[in-house]
Design an enzyme around this catalytic site. Sequence first.
Site, PDB file in Angstrom:
ATOM      1  N   ASP A  50       0.860  -1.194   0.000  1.00 49.13           N
ATOM      2  CA  ASP A  50       0.000   0.000   0.000  1.00 49.13           C
ATOM      3  C   ASP A  50       0.888   1.232   0.000  1.00 49.13           C
ATOM      4  OD1 ASP A  50      -2.943   0.885   1.959  1.00 49.13           O
ATOM      5  OD2 ASP A  50      -1.758   2.097   0.600  1.00 49.13           O
ATOM      6  N   ASP A  90      -3.655   2.428  -5.436  1.00 51.70           N
ATOM      7  CA  ASP A  90      -2.315   2.403  -4.825  1.00 51.70           C
ATOM      8  C   ASP A  90      -2.034   1.136  -4.010  1.00 51.70           C
ATOM      9  OD1 ASP A  90      -3.819   2.874  -2.493  1.00 51.70           O
ATOM     10  OD2 ASP A  90      -2.220   4.105  -1.632  1.00 51.70           O
ATOM     11  N   GLU A  91      -2.797   0.073  -4.255  1.00 53.71           N
ATOM     12  CA  GLU A  91      -2.598  -1.154  -3.479  1.00 53.71           C
ATOM     13  C   GLU A  91      -2.533  -2.374  -4.376  1.00 53.71           C
ATOM     14  OE1 GLU A  91      -5.666  -1.762  -0.477  1.00 53.71           O
ATOM     15  OE2 GLU A  91      -6.083   0.372  -0.600  1.00 53.71           O
TER      16      GLU A  91
HETATM   17  P1  TTP Z   1      -5.432   4.958   0.801  1.00 55.03           P
HETATM   18  O1  TTP Z   1      -4.365   3.947   0.543  1.00 55.03           O
HETATM   19  O2  TTP Z   1      -6.610   4.575   1.634  1.00 55.03           O
HETATM   20  O3  TTP Z   1      -4.800   6.249   1.493  1.00 55.03           O
HETATM   21  P2  TTP Z   1      -3.405   6.948   1.302  1.00 55.03           P
HETATM   22  O4  TTP Z   1      -2.515   6.198   0.370  1.00 55.03           O
HETATM   23  O5  TTP Z   1      -3.640   8.381   0.930  1.00 55.03           O
HETATM   24  O6  TTP Z   1      -2.833   6.954   2.759  1.00 55.03           O
HETATM   25  P3  TTP Z   1      -2.157   5.771   3.581  1.00 55.03           P
HETATM   26  O7  TTP Z   1      -0.739   6.191   3.786  1.00 55.03           O
HETATM   27  O8  TTP Z   1      -2.923   5.715   4.859  1.00 55.03           O
HETATM   28  O9  TTP Z   1      -2.290   4.529   2.739  1.00 55.03           O
HETATM   29  O10 TTP Z   1      -5.998   5.508  -0.577  1.00 55.03           O
HETATM   30  C1  TTP Z   1      -5.191   5.665  -1.720  1.00 55.03           C
HETATM   31  C2  TTP Z   1      -5.567   6.903  -2.495  1.00 55.03           C
HETATM   32  O11 TTP Z   1      -6.945   6.840  -2.872  1.00 55.03           O
HETATM   33  C3  TTP Z   1      -5.401   8.190  -1.710  1.00 55.03           C
HETATM   34  O12 TTP Z   1      -4.100   8.747  -1.804  1.00 55.03           O
HETATM   35  C4  TTP Z   1      -6.458   9.070  -2.271  1.00 55.03           C
HETATM   36  C5  TTP Z   1      -7.531   8.140  -2.783  1.00 55.03           C
HETATM   37  N1  TTP Z   1      -8.697   8.162  -1.867  1.00 55.03           N
HETATM   38  C6  TTP Z   1      -9.768   9.002  -2.168  1.00 55.03           C
HETATM   39  O13 TTP Z   1      -9.765   9.690  -3.194  1.00 55.03           O
HETATM   40  N2  TTP Z   1     -10.834   9.044  -1.281  1.00 55.03           N
HETATM   41  C7  TTP Z   1     -10.871   8.303  -0.125  1.00 55.03           C
HETATM   42  O14 TTP Z   1     -11.836   8.377   0.653  1.00 55.03           O
HETATM   43  C8  TTP Z   1      -9.739   7.427   0.155  1.00 55.03           C
HETATM   44  C9  TTP Z   1      -9.736   6.591   1.422  1.00 55.03           C
HETATM   45  C10 TTP Z   1      -8.699   7.400  -0.729  1.00 55.03           C
HETATM   46 MG    MG Z   2      -2.235   4.111   0.530  1.00 52.63          MG
END
Ligand code: TTP
Ligand code: MG
Length: 357
Positions: A12, A110-111
């Site tokens: 992730d 992103d995962e």
């Molecule tokens: P995530 O992997 O949930 O969040 P993140 O990568 O920003 O943070 P973390 O370090 O905790 O993993 O989501 C990936 C991307 O998806 C995030 O950068 C933006 C997008 N996203 C949205 O647009 N809306 C949302 O509600 C979420 C949870 C994510």
């Molecule tokens: Mg993330």
Amino acid sequence: MSEKKRIIFHVDMDHFFTAVEERECPELKGEPVIVGADPKGGKGRGVVSTCNYEARKFGVSSGMPISRAWKLCPEGIYLPVNYGLYEKVSSEIMGILRKYPDKFEQWGIDEAFLDVTSKVKDYEEAEALAHKMKNEIFKKERLTCSIGIGPNKLVAKIASDFQKPDGLTAVKEEAVENFLAPLPVRKLLWVGRKTEQKLKKIGIKTIGDLANYDSTVLTETFGVMGTQLYLMANGIDRSEVQERSEVKSISRDITFEEDTADSEFILKTLDRLSEEVHKDVLEQNLCFKTVTVKVRYENFETHTHSKTLPFITNRLQDLKKTTRELMQEYLKPDRKIRLVGVRVSNFTSARKQKTLV
Ligand code: TTP
Ligand code: MG
């Protein structure tokens, strides 16, 4: 002979959208950065897509109304969402990751899940491989990620979230029970706020509480979901890492400046969203079959309606026509709309199609 135990990774990216923005513009480093709707000095109506860890210290989080983020962190740097850029970076990262495992499954922008069972002999080698991946991503993309390693997708996913940013958490089968037990039930996939509340009512707060609960009572209370919850809480997940086409859907939505029942304006906005979605479809060389519109009325009541076309297409006119058709039932002079969205899915690669314009 017993089957070899699986070793699954979940990767992730850390604060993905803002991390990409920081990479493009290093002056942002160290500042609280928020990507999402325009805050308009606190009057903005959309939501936060994500924010970096500096902004999270102020209490800002993904999905929060941008007006609330502004209240919590007026000194933050607010940036619009640049999907095109994030999608490009995402496909570079996925390209790096997919070389490593036998089976690869992208999960969101992103995962990804990776089944590396045949690539490593034990957890020690698995951790070394995870470091190698992290280093390659950092060297090539200047971005960090967090990796979880476990005997299945469920544990790997929870593990990747355990230490962030730039974390690596490995949970061997024999350690699963102790690892999961103290965590809140919300960490389980599919447990949203509503289920969390219901579980709390019967005294279940942690995954350990759930794992020790009487499974028949859970099934009586929650139906099939109860059985699923019980299995998850006990760290059981047999689902395979599934190879599939990288993108499952492409979507855009927008929250209006002001709630509106003006059908002409709504349809024009829908056309604009269709154009944006269509641009992505062409860039990724895809054809779609299913079109979905989403509508949220002023009271937050939300509807989606899909249509699967009898043909596959990548034409803007098909998308616009279908979204306009689907929208008709929601246009009511006495009901103001807050948000509309357009999604396409059910893809095939355009490369396989000969006859499309
Ligand atoms: P995530 O992997 O949930 O969040 P993140 O990568 O920003 O943070 P973390 O370090 O905790 O993993 O989501 C990936 C991307 O998806 C995030 O950068 C933006 C997008 N996203 C949205 O647009 N809306 C949302 O509600 C979420 C949870 C994510
Ligand atoms: Mg993330």
